[in-house]
Design an enzyme around this catalytic site. Structure first.
Site, mmCIF file in Angstrom:
data_model
loop_
_atom_site.group_PDB
_atom_site.id
_atom_site.type_symbol
_atom_site.label_atom_id
_atom_site.label_comp_id
_atom_site.label_asym_id
_atom_site.label_seq_id
_atom_site.Cartn_x
_atom_site.Cartn_y
_atom_site.Cartn_z
ATOM 1 N N TYR A 172 0.841 -1.201 0.000
ATOM 2 C CA TYR A 172 0.000 0.000 0.000
ATOM 3 C C TYR A 172 0.876 1.252 0.000
ATOM 4 O O TYR A 172 0.691 2.173 -0.807
ATOM 5 C CB TYR A 172 -0.923 -0.007 1.220
ATOM 6 C CG TYR A 172 -1.713 1.274 1.396
ATOM 7 C CD1 TYR A 172 -2.893 1.478 0.705
ATOM 8 C CD2 TYR A 172 -1.268 2.276 2.253
ATOM 9 C CE1 TYR A 172 -3.627 2.649 0.856
ATOM 10 C CE2 TYR A 172 -1.983 3.457 2.416
ATOM 11 C CZ TYR A 172 -3.153 3.635 1.716
ATOM 12 O OH TYR A 172 -3.863 4.806 1.858
ATOM 13 N N LYS A 176 1.550 4.423 -2.593
ATOM 14 C CA LYS A 176 1.408 5.826 -2.185
ATOM 15 C C LYS A 176 2.637 6.632 -2.604
ATOM 16 O O LYS A 176 2.524 7.813 -2.953
ATOM 17 C CB LYS A 176 1.187 5.938 -0.673
ATOM 18 C CG LYS A 176 -0.130 5.376 -0.173
ATOM 19 C CD LYS A 176 -1.349 6.124 -0.722
ATOM 20 C CE LYS A 176 -1.551 7.471 -0.077
ATOM 21 N NZ LYS A 176 -2.816 8.120 -0.544
#
Length: 373
Positions: A172, A176
């Site tokens: 994740y 980002k």
């Protein structure tokens, strides 16, 4: 925050689909009308942060569009556009005629869906940038994460000058980093397109669908008896209204100082708190016991690492998703708090809500989760 992806429900979309070609990108600076300057779109506006963003923007006199895959609330002051973040034809009507876009759509990190992370955070954001340019948007404010510089080891008062993590704590966070690079790299003052990234950490507050509900569910199952480490590691948790305040300040200051474009800003409560103290205050406030026992950090880390290896070995036969992972051990047992000095100096940022008030308001908002003794 909710992912603004998925197949659009065409009968629910506010506005019309495009039937003509997209306009060419403007190559010069143009004047923005007063009405357009106060008109914005919140991508992911049906989610946790997005809803708070919409409320504060309306309170400050903005006209607000919301783009998301679902309509999460009713408000006659808001125009909703539903669709797929990766589909330019879905997105364009929501951005046409607005000055500022706040992009806070993101899947929950706990979903562990790598394909979704990449599609929303990277592919979707590239589409947002391209569609902003074609729609004539002047400012794009991204909700990033302070964890883009965190590698699972102590960070104390980390600044925005720290390099991106070479070994991000999870996939994740890796997406980002890709997302933030794209947004900041798209900053182009000569073409009247300014971008910035807001890096909050540990967002919490009323209506939070993640931190507090997951914590209370773990407590109900008897999984909150142990703390990792000595309990002294300081961490940033940030009240959702302070996060929104940072976003709006960034948008407003970009109009006055184009030199702020292409930069990232840490936004926190500016009150680092021991990780386990924060969780304990939430637990105690909802009538649960705080963790009593300590597990040495390195013992917990290597146990989690062994468990991860075991899961990997048996994955062809049995699919498991352990909650006790090296990443979560690192988040719970290390120092990771960040400096807000850049935001203070450049944006005039100061938290609107103190940690004490933020915890109290959060606990009160989750009264329905309170344990009845």
């Amino acid at each position: 925050m909710e992912p603004a992806v998925g197949e659009p429900k065409k009968d629910q979309v506010t506005g019309t689909r495009l039937t003509e070609d997209f306009p060419k990108v403007s190559t010069g600076t143009k004047k923005v009308s007063p009405n357009q300057a106060k008109k914005c779109t919140v991508i992911g506006g049906s989610g946790f942060l997005g809803q708070h963003m919409v409320e504060q923007l309306l309170a400050r006199g903005y006209t607000v569009n919301v783009f998301d895959m679902r309509q999460g609330f009713d408000n006659p002051q808001v125009q909703f556009f539903l669709g797929d973040l990766c589909n330019q034809q879905d997105l364009y009507p929501a951005l046409k005629g607005v000055s500022t876009v706040f992009h806070c759509a993101s899947p929950p990190p706990s979903s562990n869906n790598k394909e979704l992370f990449y599609r929303v955070n990277y592919i979707g954001t590239r589409n947002v940038i391209e569609t902003c340019k074609k729609a004539g948007v002047q400012k794009l404010i991204l909700t990033s994460s302070a964890s883009v510089i965190f590698e699972g080891v102590d960070i104390k008062n980390g600044t925005e000058d720290f390099p991106y993590a070479m070994k991000p704590i999870d996939y994740y966070t890796e997406t980002k980093i890709l997302q933030e690079r794209e947004v900041l790299g798209a900053n182009d003052p000569e073409r009247n397109f300014l971008t910035t990234a807001i890096r909050p950490h540990g967002i919490f507050g009323p209506r939070d669908p993640q931190l507090v509900p997951i914590l209370i569910e773990a407590a109900r199952k008897g999984k909150m008896k142990f703390m990792i480490g000595n309990g002294e590691n300081l961490v940033d948790f940030t009240f959702v209204e302070n996060v929104v305040h940072g976003h709006i300040l960034a948008a407003e200051h970009l109009s006055q100082d184009t030199a702020l474009g292409g930069k990232a800003f840490h936004i926190t409560n500016d009150e680092p708190i021991p990780f386990w103290t924060f969780l304990s205050r939430i637990l105690i406030g909802l009538n649960y016991e705080a963790p009593k026992y300590h597990i040495p950090y390195w013992v917990a880390y290597y146990l989690a690492l062994l468990l991860s290896l075991l899961v990997m070995v048996i994955s062809p036969v049995i699919q498991l998703q352990p909650t006790f992972t090296p990443m979560r051990v690192a988040l719970a047992g290390t120092f990771h708090y960040y400096s807000c000095e850049r935001a203070k100096k450049a944006l005039g940022y100061q938290p609107l809500v103190t940690m004490d008030d933020a915890v109290e308001r959060t606990v009160q908002s989750f009264h329905h989760l309170r344990r009845v003794k």
